[in-house]
Design a protein around this motif. Structure first.
Motif, PDB file in Angstrom:
ATOM      1  N   ALA A   9       0.795  -1.340   0.120  1.00  0.00           N
ATOM      2  CA  ALA A   9      -0.044   0.055   0.159  1.00  0.00           C
ATOM      3  C   ALA A   9       0.886   0.952   0.269  1.00  0.00           C
ATOM      4  CB  ALA A   9      -1.180  -0.173   1.233  1.00  0.00           C
ATOM      5  N   ARG A  10       1.918   1.384   0.845  1.00  0.00           N
ATOM      6  CA  ARG A  10       2.695   2.689   1.204  1.00  0.00           C
ATOM      7  C   ARG A  10       3.398   3.096  -0.751  1.00  0.00           C
ATOM      8  NH1 ARG A  10       7.212   4.085   4.922  1.00  0.00           N
ATOM      9  NH2 ARG A  10       7.794   5.942   4.092  1.00  0.00           N
ATOM     10  N   ARG A  11       3.647   1.387  -1.018  1.00  0.00           N
ATOM     11  CA  ARG A  11       4.305   1.696  -2.505  1.00  0.00           C
ATOM     12  C   ARG A  11       3.725   2.160  -3.552  1.00  0.00           C
ATOM     13  NH1 ARG A  11       9.008   1.357  -5.471  1.00  0.00           N
ATOM     14  NH2 ARG A  11       8.788   0.449  -6.600  1.00  0.00           N
ATOM     15  N   LEU A  12       2.185   1.581  -3.536  1.00  0.00           N
ATOM     16  CA  LEU A  12       1.586   2.118  -4.794  1.00  0.00           C
ATOM     17  C   LEU A  12      -0.094   2.522  -4.677  1.00  0.00           C
ATOM     18  CD1 LEU A  12       0.236  -1.875  -4.998  1.00  0.00           C
ATOM     19  CD2 LEU A  12       1.971  -0.727  -6.155  1.00  0.00           C
ATOM     20  N   TRP A  13       0.590   3.275  -3.397  1.00  0.00           N
ATOM     21  CA  TRP A  13      -0.653   4.613  -3.321  1.00  0.00           C
ATOM     22  C   TRP A  13      -0.062   5.923  -3.647  1.00  0.00           C
ATOM     23  CZ3 TRP A  13      -5.860   3.709  -1.218  1.00  0.00           C
ATOM     24  CH2 TRP A  13      -6.097   4.586  -1.086  1.00  0.00           C
ATOM     25  N   PRO A  14      -1.025   6.883  -4.612  1.00  0.00           N
ATOM     26  CA  PRO A  14      -0.200   7.374  -5.066  1.00  0.00           C
ATOM     27  C   PRO A  14       0.257   8.831  -4.008  1.00  0.00           C
ATOM     28  CG  PRO A  14      -2.541   7.679  -5.315  1.00  0.00           C
ATOM     29  CD  PRO A  14      -2.190   6.602  -4.404  1.00  0.00           C
ATOM     30  N   ALA A  15       1.449   9.288  -3.279  1.00  0.00           N
ATOM     31  CA  ALA A  15       1.695  10.293  -2.339  1.00  0.00           C
ATOM     32  C   ALA A  15       0.795  11.854  -2.424  1.00  0.00           C
ATOM     33  CB  ALA A  15       3.780  10.621  -2.468  1.00  0.00           C
ATOM     34  N   PRO A  16       1.350  12.701  -3.601  1.00  0.00           N
ATOM     35  CA  PRO A  16       0.486  13.582  -3.443  1.00  0.00           C
ATOM     36  C   PRO A  16      -1.179  13.902  -3.787  1.00  0.00           C
ATOM     37  CG  PRO A  16       1.598  13.653  -5.560  1.00  0.00           C
ATOM     38  CD  PRO A  16       1.941  12.315  -4.878  1.00  0.00           C
ATOM     39  N   ASP A  17      -1.728  14.048  -2.594  1.00  0.00           N
ATOM     40  CA  ASP A  17      -2.869  14.341  -2.726  1.00  0.00           C
ATOM     41  C   ASP A  17      -3.724  15.284  -2.129  1.00  0.00           C
ATOM     42  OD1 ASP A  17      -5.954  13.285  -2.828  1.00  0.00           O
ATOM     43  OD2 ASP A  17      -5.918  11.614  -0.849  1.00  0.00           O
ATOM     44  N   PRO A  18      -3.926  15.975  -2.793  1.00  0.00           N
ATOM     45  CA  PRO A  18      -3.942  17.646  -2.865  1.00  0.00           C
ATOM     46  C   PRO A  18      -5.372  18.023  -2.486  1.00  0.00           C
ATOM     47  CG  PRO A  18      -4.047  17.937  -5.183  1.00  0.00           C
ATOM     48  CD  PRO A  18      -2.831  16.180  -4.350  1.00  0.00           C
ATOM     49  N   ASP A  19      -5.500  18.475  -1.669  1.00  0.00           N
ATOM     50  CA  ASP A  19      -7.036  19.521  -1.415  1.00  0.00           C
ATOM     51  C   ASP A  19      -7.682  20.187  -2.266  1.00  0.00           C
ATOM     52  OD1 ASP A  19      -6.680  18.269   1.531  1.00  0.00           O
ATOM     53  OD2 ASP A  19      -5.601  20.508   2.293  1.00  0.00           O
ATOM     54  N   ARG A  20      -7.091  20.627  -3.254  1.00  0.00           N
ATOM     55  CA  ARG A  20      -7.680  21.310  -4.196  1.00  0.00           C
ATOM     56  C   ARG A  20      -6.689  20.809  -5.331  1.00  0.00           C
ATOM     57  NH1 ARG A  20      -8.885  26.678  -4.060  1.00  0.00           N
ATOM     58  NH2 ARG A  20      -8.105  27.253  -5.021  1.00  0.00           N
ATOM     59  N   LEU A  21      -7.771  20.232  -6.574  1.00  0.00           N
ATOM     60  CA  LEU A  21      -7.273  19.825  -7.659  1.00  0.00           C
ATOM     61  C   LEU A  21      -7.926  21.240  -8.798  1.00  0.00           C
ATOM     62  CD1 LEU A  21      -8.904  16.612  -6.821  1.00  0.00           C
ATOM     63  CD2 LEU A  21      -6.726  17.276  -6.823  1.00  0.00           C
ATOM     64  N   TYR A  51     -12.085  20.020  -4.209  1.00  0.00           N
ATOM     65  CA  TYR A  51     -12.824  18.822  -4.986  1.00  0.00           C
ATOM     66  C   TYR A  51     -13.864  17.633  -4.748  1.00  0.00           C
ATOM     67  CZ  TYR A  51     -13.226  17.085  -9.580  1.00  0.00           C
ATOM     68  OH  TYR A  51     -13.993  16.676 -11.314  1.00  0.00           O
ATOM     69  N   VAL A  52     -14.911  18.242  -4.638  1.00  0.00           N
ATOM     70  CA  VAL A  52     -15.857  17.291  -4.424  1.00  0.00           C
ATOM     71  C   VAL A  52     -17.146  16.815  -5.976  1.00  0.00           C
ATOM     72  CG1 VAL A  52     -16.577  17.768  -2.053  1.00  0.00           C
ATOM     73  CG2 VAL A  52     -17.752  18.641  -3.943  1.00  0.00           C
ATOM     74  N   ILE A  53     -17.200  15.139  -5.438  1.00  0.00           N
ATOM     75  CA  ILE A  53     -17.636  14.732  -6.643  1.00  0.00           C
ATOM     76  C   ILE A  53     -20.050  15.371  -6.082  1.00  0.00           C
ATOM     77  CG2 ILE A  53     -18.993  12.826  -7.156  1.00  0.00           C
ATOM     78  CD1 ILE A  53     -15.684  13.378  -7.999  1.00  0.00           C
ATOM     79  N   ASP A  54     -19.975  16.079  -7.312  1.00  0.00           N
ATOM     80  CA  ASP A  54     -21.322  16.617  -7.457  1.00  0.00           C
ATOM     81  C   ASP A  54     -21.801  17.163  -8.452  1.00  0.00           C
ATOM     82  OD1 ASP A  54     -20.122  18.757  -8.243  1.00  0.00           O
ATOM     83  OD2 ASP A  54     -20.196  19.842  -6.858  1.00  0.00           O
ATOM     84  N   ASP A  55     -23.129  17.749  -8.743  1.00  0.00           N
ATOM     85  CA  ASP A  55     -23.719  17.943 -10.095  1.00  0.00           C
ATOM     86  C   ASP A  55     -23.258  18.771 -10.728  1.00  0.00           C
ATOM     87  OD1 ASP A  55     -26.107  16.620  -9.093  1.00  0.00           O
ATOM     88  OD2 ASP A  55     -27.277  18.848  -8.329  1.00  0.00           O
ATOM     89  N   LEU A  56     -21.781  19.024 -10.257  1.00  0.00           N
ATOM     90  CA  LEU A  56     -21.024  19.618 -11.415  1.00  0.00           C
ATOM     91  C   LEU A  56     -19.337  19.401 -11.521  1.00  0.00           C
ATOM     92  CD1 LEU A  56     -21.523  23.889 -10.180  1.00  0.00           C
ATOM     93  CD2 LEU A  56     -22.071  22.798 -12.394  1.00  0.00           C
ATOM     94  N   HIS A  57     -19.391  18.428 -11.214  1.00  0.00           N
ATOM     95  CA  HIS A  57     -18.136  17.460 -11.295  1.00  0.00           C
ATOM     96  C   HIS A  57     -19.116  15.624 -10.853  1.00  0.00           C
ATOM     97  CE1 HIS A  57     -17.358  21.318  -9.301  1.00  0.00           C
ATOM     98  NE2 HIS A  57     -16.039  21.550 -10.153  1.00  0.00           N
ATOM     99  N   HIS A  58     -18.786  15.148 -12.208  1.00  0.00           N
ATOM    100  CA  HIS A  58     -19.369  13.634 -11.946  1.00  0.00           C
ATOM    101  C   HIS A  58     -17.978  12.822 -11.883  1.00  0.00           C
ATOM    102  CE1 HIS A  58     -23.096  15.396 -13.502  1.00  0.00           C
ATOM    103  NE2 HIS A  58     -22.254  16.188 -14.672  1.00  0.00           N
ATOM    104  N   ARG A  59     -16.999  13.114 -11.356  1.00  0.00           N
ATOM    105  CA  ARG A  59     -16.185  12.366 -11.523  1.00  0.00           C
ATOM    106  C   ARG A  59     -14.148  12.745 -11.657  1.00  0.00           C
ATOM    107  NH1 ARG A  59     -16.498  12.018 -17.581  1.00  0.00           N
ATOM    108  NH2 ARG A  59     -15.063  12.929 -18.399  1.00  0.00           N
ATOM    109  N   TRP A  60     -13.365  12.394 -10.667  1.00  0.00           N
ATOM    110  CA  TRP A  60     -11.996  13.157 -10.812  1.00  0.00           C
ATOM    111  C   TRP A  60     -11.553  12.975 -11.782  1.00  0.00           C
ATOM    112  CZ3 TRP A  60     -11.151  14.318  -5.851  1.00  0.00           C
ATOM    113  CH2 TRP A  60     -12.720  14.118  -4.711  1.00  0.00           C
ATOM    114  N   PRO A  61     -11.259  14.240 -12.168  1.00  0.00           N
ATOM    115  CA  PRO A  61     -10.114  15.032 -12.809  1.00  0.00           C
ATOM    116  C   PRO A  61      -9.081  14.296 -13.540  1.00  0.00           C
ATOM    117  CG  PRO A  61     -10.357  16.556 -10.855  1.00  0.00           C
ATOM    118  CD  PRO A  61     -10.957  15.801 -11.041  1.00  0.00           C
ATOM    119  N   ALA A  62      -8.507  14.478 -14.436  1.00  0.00           N
ATOM    120  CA  ALA A  62      -7.480  13.098 -14.633  1.00  0.00           C
ATOM    121  C   ALA A  62      -5.932  13.991 -14.396  1.00  0.00           C
ATOM    122  CB  ALA A  62      -7.591  13.424 -16.308  1.00  0.00           C
ATOM    123  N   ARG A  63      -4.777  13.672 -14.064  1.00  0.00           N
ATOM    124  CA  ARG A  63      -4.131  14.545 -13.889  1.00  0.00           C
ATOM    125  C   ARG A  63      -3.247  14.922 -14.768  1.00  0.00           C
ATOM    126  NH1 ARG A  63      -2.460  13.854  -8.466  1.00  0.00           N
ATOM    127  NH2 ARG A  63      -0.625  14.839  -9.343  1.00  0.00           N
TER     128      ARG A  63
END
Length: 67
Positions: A9-21, A51-63
């Motif tokens: 999990a430590r190796r595979l989990w993405p390190a940066p997880d920003p609050d603002r996308l 970022y939250v999933i809502d009516d304006l954001h249907h999925r997580w944005p691509a990096r």
């Protein structure tokens, strides 16, 4: 087994997880309240916020390279 899982999990989990996308809206029009402060780009309106999933954001944005 738990140690192997923790190490994997430590190796595979993405390190940066920003609050603002940073992301681009392509379906919203100029003047939409959600776009306050957004910059016009060739393919839509680019801005960043918590970022939250809502009516304006249907999925997580691509990096992107800028992220």
């Amino acid at each position: 087994m738990a140690l192997v899982a923790a190490l994997a999990a430590r190796r595979l989990w993405p390190a940066p997880d920003p609050d603002r996308l940073t992301h681009v809206h392509t379906a919203l029009t100029h003047g939409h309240p959600h776009l306050a402060g957004a910059l016009r780009t060739g393919d839509g309106w680019r801005h960043a916020h918590a970022y939250v999933i809502d009516d304006l954001h249907h999925r997580w944005p691509a990096r992107t390279a800028a992220d």
